[in-house]
Write an enzyme that holds these catalytic residues in place. Structure first.
Site, PDB file in Angstrom:
ATOM      1  N   HIS A  12       0.819  -1.213   0.000  1.00  0.00           N
ATOM      2  CA  HIS A  12       0.000   0.000   0.000  1.00  0.00           C
ATOM      3  C   HIS A  12       0.847   1.255   0.000  1.00  0.00           C
ATOM      4  CE1 HIS A  12       0.028  -2.171   3.828  1.00  0.00           C
ATOM      5  NE2 HIS A  12       0.108  -1.036   4.487  1.00  0.00           N
ATOM      6  N   GLY A  13       0.391   2.220  -0.737  1.00  0.00           N
ATOM      7  CA  GLY A  13       1.081   3.495  -0.777  1.00  0.00           C
ATOM      8  C   GLY A  13       0.172   4.604  -0.311  1.00  0.00           C
TER       9      GLY A  13
END
Lengths: 153, 107
Positions: free
Chosen positions: A70-71
């Site tokens: 996840h960013g």
């Protein structure tokens, strides 16, 4: 602003259940391309940088051949959930030391305001991924409808 | 056994919630009652009440970031990294039973 419903988070444009990638980089790049082409990102490179920053803090292979990179990034315009299923097993740092073939890439904007409802939905998805029975049906989903039911129903 | 606890991961987006689910499922499987508060990016959810904390036999802190522990003064607190829950939730709960010497009630 997009209404925070399941429909707005489950976007077939950023789902590819037939990815031919062989490496983690290729998968992340491919899913990032989908996010970019569908208007979720304003910049690909800095988003990928933020994904790898998160990777550096701890592994995202949750076991059972599933990864949840996840960013959280200034480059994210809208919260999105890109989903990929690969035709090959992909080497990935995992809690069970196994490769992955299902990847959930969370795209989350840095400014939390306005995205809270979407984050709630993402938290619900994450909760479901922690449930072995639901995870089984997610992994066996053959098309968008089955996947959507497994994730949100 | 009555278990309460907190999960919190670095980004507060995914692991926090996955770990909550894994702890709950494992505890229920072993016949325990359980409530886990999540401290993620949307703020604290499923917040533990003073009463729930008071009645608990053990507090699990599955956290990779600092959380406020003052609420658990005088309690048996087991602090572990999220990774332990991700790897082996059932093993974690079994180990806690062993540690605080409460037999497992179901299997």
């Amino acid at each position: 602003m997009i209404e925070p419903t399941v429909e707005s988070l489950f976007d077939p444009k950023i789902i590819d259940l037939n990815i031919n990638a062989k490496t983690k980089d290729e998968v992340i790049t491919h899913l990032t391309d989908l996010l970019y082409e569908s208007g979720y990102l304003k910049d690909k490179d800095s988003y990928i940088k933020d994904i790898y920053f998160r990777e550096s803090l701890g592994i995202t292979g949750m076991g059972d051949n599933v990864a949840i990179p996840h960013g959280k990034s200034d480059s994210v315009l809208n919260t999105g959930l890109a989903i990929g299923k690969t035709n090959h097993m992909i080497p990935w740092e995992s809690y069970d030391n196994q490769p992955v073939n299902i990847i959930f890439l969370f795209a989350v904007p840095n400014n939390d305001e306005g995205s809270k409802a979407h984050l709630h939905l993402l938290a619900d998805v994450a909760t479901r991924l922690g449930n072995d029975d639901i995870l089984k049906s997610i992994k066996s989903a053959q098309d968008f409808d089955q996947l959507k039911n497994a994730l949100f129903k | 056994m009555k278990i309460v606890g907190i999960t919190a991961c670095v980004a507060g987006i995914a692991h926090t919630y996955i770990a909550k689910e894994k702890i709950e499922k494992a505890a229920i499987k072993l016949g325990d009652t359980v409530k886990i508060e999540t401290q993620g990016s949307i703020g604290p959810e499923n917040v533990l009440t003073d009463e729930e904390i008071r009645d608990a036999d053990v507090v699990i802190l599955a956290t990779d970031i600092e959380v406020d522990k003052s609420r658990f003064k005088g309690k048996k607190v087991v602090a572990i990294p999220i990774s332990m829950v991700m790897k082996s939730p059932l093993g974690v709960i079994k180990k806690i039973h062993e540690k605080i010497n409460v037999p497992i009630s179901a299997m």
